[in-house]
Write a protein that holds these residues in place. Structure first.
Motif, PDB file in Angstrom:
ATOM      1  N   ILE A  88      -8.775  -1.806   0.927  1.00 38.60           N
ATOM      2  CA  ILE A  88      -8.185  -0.788   1.255  1.00 38.60           C
ATOM      3  C   ILE A  88      -7.648  -0.682  -0.001  1.00 38.60           C
ATOM      4  CG2 ILE A  88      -5.928  -0.130   1.839  1.00 38.60           C
ATOM      5  CD1 ILE A  88      -8.329  -0.350   4.331  1.00 38.60           C
ATOM      6  N   THR A  89      -6.617  -2.154  -0.758  1.00 37.32           N
ATOM      7  CA  THR A  89      -6.465  -1.943  -1.620  1.00 37.32           C
ATOM      8  C   THR A  89      -7.469  -0.448  -3.498  1.00 37.32           C
ATOM      9  OG1 THR A  89      -5.188  -3.431  -2.103  1.00 37.32           O
ATOM     10  CG2 THR A  89      -5.605  -2.772  -3.870  1.00 37.32           C
ATOM     11  N   GLY A  90      -9.076  -2.238  -2.979  1.00 40.89           N
ATOM     12  CA  GLY A  90     -10.093  -1.234  -3.587  1.00 40.89           C
ATOM     13  C   GLY A  90     -10.118  -0.410  -3.665  1.00 40.89           C
ATOM     14  N   GLU A 112       4.154   3.312  -8.196  1.00 41.22           N
ATOM     15  CA  GLU A 112       3.188   3.720  -7.105  1.00 41.22           C
ATOM     16  C   GLU A 112       2.578   3.283  -6.596  1.00 41.22           C
ATOM     17  OE1 GLU A 112       1.122   6.889  -9.370  1.00 41.22           O
ATOM     18  OE2 GLU A 112       2.181   8.300  -8.954  1.00 41.22           O
ATOM     19  N   ASP A 113       2.058   1.802  -7.221  1.00 44.83           N
ATOM     20  CA  ASP A 113       1.489   0.669  -6.509  1.00 44.83           C
ATOM     21  C   ASP A 113       2.306  -0.435  -6.075  1.00 44.83           C
ATOM     22  OD1 ASP A 113      -0.840   0.635  -8.222  1.00 44.83           O
ATOM     23  OD2 ASP A 113      -0.296  -0.210  -9.592  1.00 44.83           O
ATOM     24  N   GLY A 138      -4.316   9.808   1.781  1.00 42.79           N
ATOM     25  CA  GLY A 138      -3.320  10.752   1.970  1.00 42.79           C
ATOM     26  C   GLY A 138      -2.718  10.158   1.402  1.00 42.79           C
ATOM     27  N   SER A 139      -2.585   8.107   1.033  1.00 42.79           N
ATOM     28  CA  SER A 139      -1.680   8.103  -0.606  1.00 42.79           C
ATOM     29  C   SER A 139      -2.241   8.235  -1.775  1.00 42.79           C
ATOM     30  CB  SER A 139      -1.596   7.019  -0.276  1.00 42.79           C
ATOM     31  OG  SER A 139      -1.002   6.165   0.623  1.00 42.79           O
ATOM     32  N   ALA A 140      -4.009   8.337  -2.057  1.00 41.70           N
ATOM     33  CA  ALA A 140      -4.330   8.382  -3.012  1.00 41.70           C
ATOM     34  C   ALA A 140      -4.895  10.381  -3.228  1.00 41.70           C
ATOM     35  CB  ALA A 140      -5.953   7.805  -2.759  1.00 41.70           C
ATOM     36  N   LEU A 142       1.923  -0.471   3.038  1.00 37.51           N
ATOM     37  CA  LEU A 142       0.114  -1.250   3.700  1.00 37.51           C
ATOM     38  C   LEU A 142       0.902  -2.419   4.727  1.00 37.51           C
ATOM     39  CD1 LEU A 142      -2.321  -1.497   4.188  1.00 37.51           C
ATOM     40  CD2 LEU A 142      -2.419  -2.419   1.635  1.00 37.51           C
ATOM     41  N   ASP A 143       1.692  -3.439   3.830  1.00 39.62           N
ATOM     42  CA  ASP A 143       2.650  -4.572   4.388  1.00 39.62           C
ATOM     43  C   ASP A 143       3.040  -3.362   5.282  1.00 39.62           C
ATOM     44  OD1 ASP A 143       2.347  -6.266   2.214  1.00 39.62           O
ATOM     45  OD2 ASP A 143       4.545  -6.148   1.070  1.00 39.62           O
ATOM     46  N   LEU A 144       4.030  -3.071   6.054  1.00 43.47           N
ATOM     47  CA  LEU A 144       4.456  -2.612   6.848  1.00 43.47           C
ATOM     48  C   LEU A 144       3.681  -2.385   7.771  1.00 43.47           C
ATOM     49  CD1 LEU A 144       7.404  -0.224   5.658  1.00 43.47           C
ATOM     50  CD2 LEU A 144       6.561  -2.229   6.552  1.00 43.47           C
TER      51      LEU A 144
END
Length: 249
Positions: free
Chosen positions: A115-117, A218-219, A175-177, A226-228
């Protein structure tokens, strides 16, 4: 009464019908011996999209960028939709496929890396997030989607829970991106500061928003979200047969 027709991959004689995603649903046309290839077209399209955005991409501009005539271009791709679909799939090749060793065999570590990539690739190509709602059927996308579903399956998700978990993760990253890319494309100096000031001046109407303004990493914000999300998935995984309450709407 009109009967709905199945979605087909091409128009008459295998030609594109201009429907997003159809490039993946028809047989590839044999290439003529020529210096122009589909790979070159896709590479040029990504460069144009990065520089100018999807709104300015046209087949004519792409042909000019390649130094080719439109006729040559249309031998390899039939419509702008074909080009966009191919370009989207190409940028997904940049998303590294996590390995079991890198994730130490932990499903959540593998998903986090994927997901991070995925987010990083979309931010490198800020036009992409807004287009991901179209059918995504290219091999690079499907391999990574398969990886996500397989990791969730190993974690114990099945059936509707599996689909919902995958959608939650995909929608979060897209959505975040999209939000981040939109702010970056505004490009006006001080745009965020002006927005914050607008809310502060109306703190009586929006007290919670006004109380939580401030510099945003933002990062870090994405990672915490993502943790949540992953914590919530961990809490519900493997709970076959349990049905959480439905939202009241």
């Amino acid at each position: 009464m009109n009967e709905s027709k199945p979605f087909r991959g091409g128009g008459r004689d295998g030609r594109s019908n201009g429907v997003p995603g159809s490039v993946w649903l028809r047989e590839s046309r044999a290439y003529r011996d020529a210096p122009l290839t589909r790979d070159r077209i896709v590479e040029a399209a990504v460069a144009l999209l990065d520089a100018e955005g999807a709104g300015r991409l046209t087949m004519r501009r792409l042909a000019e960028h390649l130094g080719a005539g439109p006729t040559t271009l249309y031998w390899h791709v039939r419509t702008k939709d074909d080009v966009v679909d191919l370009a989207l799939d190409a940028i997904f090749a940049e998303v590294e496929m996590p390995t079991a060793e890198a994730g130490q065999g932990q499903w959540w570590a593998e998903i986090r890396a994927l997901i991070t990539g995925w987010r990083e690739a979309m931010l490198r190509h800020p036009w992409s997030a807004a287009l991901i709602g179209r059918p995504m059927l290219g091999p690079n996308v499907l391999r990574r989607t398969e990886f996500l579903h397989a990791a969730l399956t190993r974690a114990g998700f099945t059936g509707t829970d599996l689909v919902a978990a995958a959608h939650a993760l995909a929608n979060y990253v897209v959505g975040s991106a999209l939000t981040e890319a939109s702010w970056r494309q505004i490009g006006a100096p001080g745009a965020r500061d002006a927005a914050d000031e607008h809310i502060r001046e109306r703190a009586g109407d929006y007290p919670t928003l006004a109380a939580n303004l401030g510099p945003e990493d933002e990062d870090a914000t994405f990672a915490r979200g993502l943790d949540l999300l992953m914590t919530g998935l961990e809490a519900t995984r493997g709970s076959a047969g349990s049905t959480p309450p439905r939202a009241g709407y």
